[in-house]
Design an enzyme around this catalytic site. Structure first.
Site, PDB file in Angstrom:
ATOM      1  N   GLU A 197      36.565   4.440  30.338  1.00  0.00           N
ATOM      2  CA  GLU A 197      35.181   4.590  29.900  1.00  0.00           C
ATOM      3  C   GLU A 197      34.685   5.968  30.318  1.00  0.00           C
ATOM      4  OE1 GLU A 197      30.719   2.565  30.243  1.00  0.00           O
ATOM      5  OE2 GLU A 197      32.407   1.633  31.282  1.00  0.00           O
ATOM      6  N   ASP A 256      32.557   9.696  35.323  1.00  0.00           N
ATOM      7  CA  ASP A 256      31.264  10.344  35.191  1.00  0.00           C
ATOM      8  C   ASP A 256      31.184  11.444  36.242  1.00  0.00           C
ATOM      9  OD1 ASP A 256      28.391  10.837  34.714  1.00  0.00           O
ATOM     10  OD2 ASP A 256      28.405   8.860  33.765  1.00  0.00           O
ATOM     11  N   ASP A 300      35.988  15.897  35.080  1.00  0.00           N
ATOM     12  CA  ASP A 300      36.102  16.172  33.655  1.00  0.00           C
ATOM     13  C   ASP A 300      37.123  15.224  33.025  1.00  0.00           C
ATOM     14  OD1 ASP A 300      36.508  17.256  31.133  1.00  0.00           O
ATOM     15  OD2 ASP A 300      36.419  19.330  31.831  1.00  0.00           O
ATOM     16  N   ASP A 317      26.087  12.446  25.381  1.00  0.00           N
ATOM     17  CA  ASP A 317      25.062  13.448  25.106  1.00  0.00           C
ATOM     18  C   ASP A 317      25.175  13.872  23.642  1.00  0.00           C
ATOM     19  OD1 ASP A 317      23.417  15.722  24.976  1.00  0.00           O
ATOM     20  OD2 ASP A 317      23.776  16.177  27.090  1.00  0.00           O
ATOM     21  N   ARG A 365      19.228  -1.904  29.408  1.00  0.00           N
ATOM     22  CA  ARG A 365      17.777  -1.722  29.449  1.00  0.00           C
ATOM     23  C   ARG A 365      17.371  -0.456  28.687  1.00  0.00           C
ATOM     24  NH1 ARG A 365      15.168   1.008  33.449  1.00  0.00           N
ATOM     25  NH2 ARG A 365      17.045   0.845  34.726  1.00  0.00           N
ATOM     26  N   PHE A 366      18.113   0.606  28.878  1.00  0.00           N
ATOM     27  CA  PHE A 366      17.827   1.866  28.187  1.00  0.00           C
ATOM     28  C   PHE A 366      17.935   1.674  26.675  1.00  0.00           C
ATOM     29  CE2 PHE A 366      19.589   5.662  26.124  1.00  0.00           C
ATOM     30  CZ  PHE A 366      18.601   6.594  26.402  1.00  0.00           C
ATOM     31  N   GLU A 367      18.973   0.986  26.226  1.00  0.00           N
ATOM     32  CA  GLU A 367      19.156   0.756  24.799  1.00  0.00           C
ATOM     33  C   GLU A 367      18.033  -0.120  24.248  1.00  0.00           C
ATOM     34  OE1 GLU A 367      22.481  -1.130  21.736  1.00  0.00           O
ATOM     35  OE2 GLU A 367      22.885  -1.032  23.885  1.00  0.00           O
TER      36      GLU A 367
END
Length: 269
Positions: free
Chosen positions: A88, A113, A140, A163, A237-239
């Site tokens: 992921e 990440d 990376d 992004d 929650r963000f979605e």
């Protein structure tokens, strides 16, 4: 007896340039050992909470991996089993990753990440949930894929809400590009699922165009196009906030084709 109230001892000052977490994720694990190139991510600066710092200090030596481009991890040793491994890329604060790990304990998730608070948060979620099928990689993802993972070592790839780099002059920074897919294809077993999701519609259209055109992948949708959100991808929650504002979220589900069936020219799996 002194009337002066007890006050905590001040923390010793950290020497300039010293890592905040000496035994945790390093600020730039690959350093300057690899060529400079346009990167698809931009490290974010935000405060690490006490709980996240504690998780990093306790759990990074056990569940963390710095992407330095030199150590070649044995995924079986890293996870302690030979279960399938899904990569992921970009997990934010890790809530969705933890939910997917809990729902499918027989699949290992290697979550990458560069956001230190998110790394600490995901480690804390895994610890509190007893989730032993999560490992957190720092750095990376391109270097991880190219330098540190063996061919056919992955059973899936997830890229959720990367992004979008909305300005046209920044489109070259978007992760989902033909070159990235060619690299990822060498590390994905035949049949491995590539799952992307974005709430930026122009990026979704570009993802679909690039994946459709790539010879190493085929759309799982019989009629092509976008896929319904699969049940295994949690609604974050963000979605949910974006959907409340009228944003459209598109999922793309593509499968790695059999080696030799649609190989890219010059690419050796």
């Amino acid at each position: 007896m002194s009337d002066t109230p007890n006050t905590p001892e001040p923390r010793p000052a950290r020497p300039r340039g010293a890592p905040r977490f000496p035994d945790g994720p390093q600020p730039d694990p690959a350093g300057s050992h690899f060529e400079r190139r346009i990167r698809s991510f931009q490290p974010r600066r935000s405060r690490v909470t006490a709980g996240q710092a504690d998780a990093l200090a306790r759990l990074w030596p056990k569940w963390g991996l710095d992407i330095d481009g030199h150590k070649i991890p044995d995924l079986g040793e890293l996870f302690g089993n030979d279960n399938p491994v899904v990569l992921e890329i970009g997990f934010g604060m890790g809530e969705a990753t933890a939910q997917m790990a809990a729902a499918d304990p027989d699949t290992n998730i290697l979550a990458v990440d560069v956001h230190t608070p998110g790394q600490g948060n995901l480690l804390g979620l895994a610890d509190r949930g007893g989730l032993t099928n999560i490992r957190v990689a720092n750095g990376d993802a391109i270097i991880l894929l190219r330098e540190m993972l063996a061919p056919d070592s992955l059973d899936g790839l997830r890229v959720y809400f990367p992004d979008p780099w909305p300005k046209k002059r920044h489109h070259k920074r978007r992760l989902i590009q033909p070159e990235f897919l060619s690299l990822a294809a060498t590390r994905l077993r035949p049949g491995a699922l590539v799952h992307c999701a974005t709430d930026w519609e122009p990026y979704a259209e570009q993802m679909l165009e690039v994946l459709d055109a790539h010879p190493d992948f085929e759309n799982t949708q019989p009629d092509g196009g976008f896929a319904p959100r699969p049940g295994f991808r949690p609604l974050t929650r963000f979605e949910g906030q974006g959907l409340d504002k009228g944003h459209v979220v598109n999922d793309l589900l593509f499968r790695r084709v059999q080696h030799g069936a649609k190989e890219a020219p010059g690419l050796t799996p």
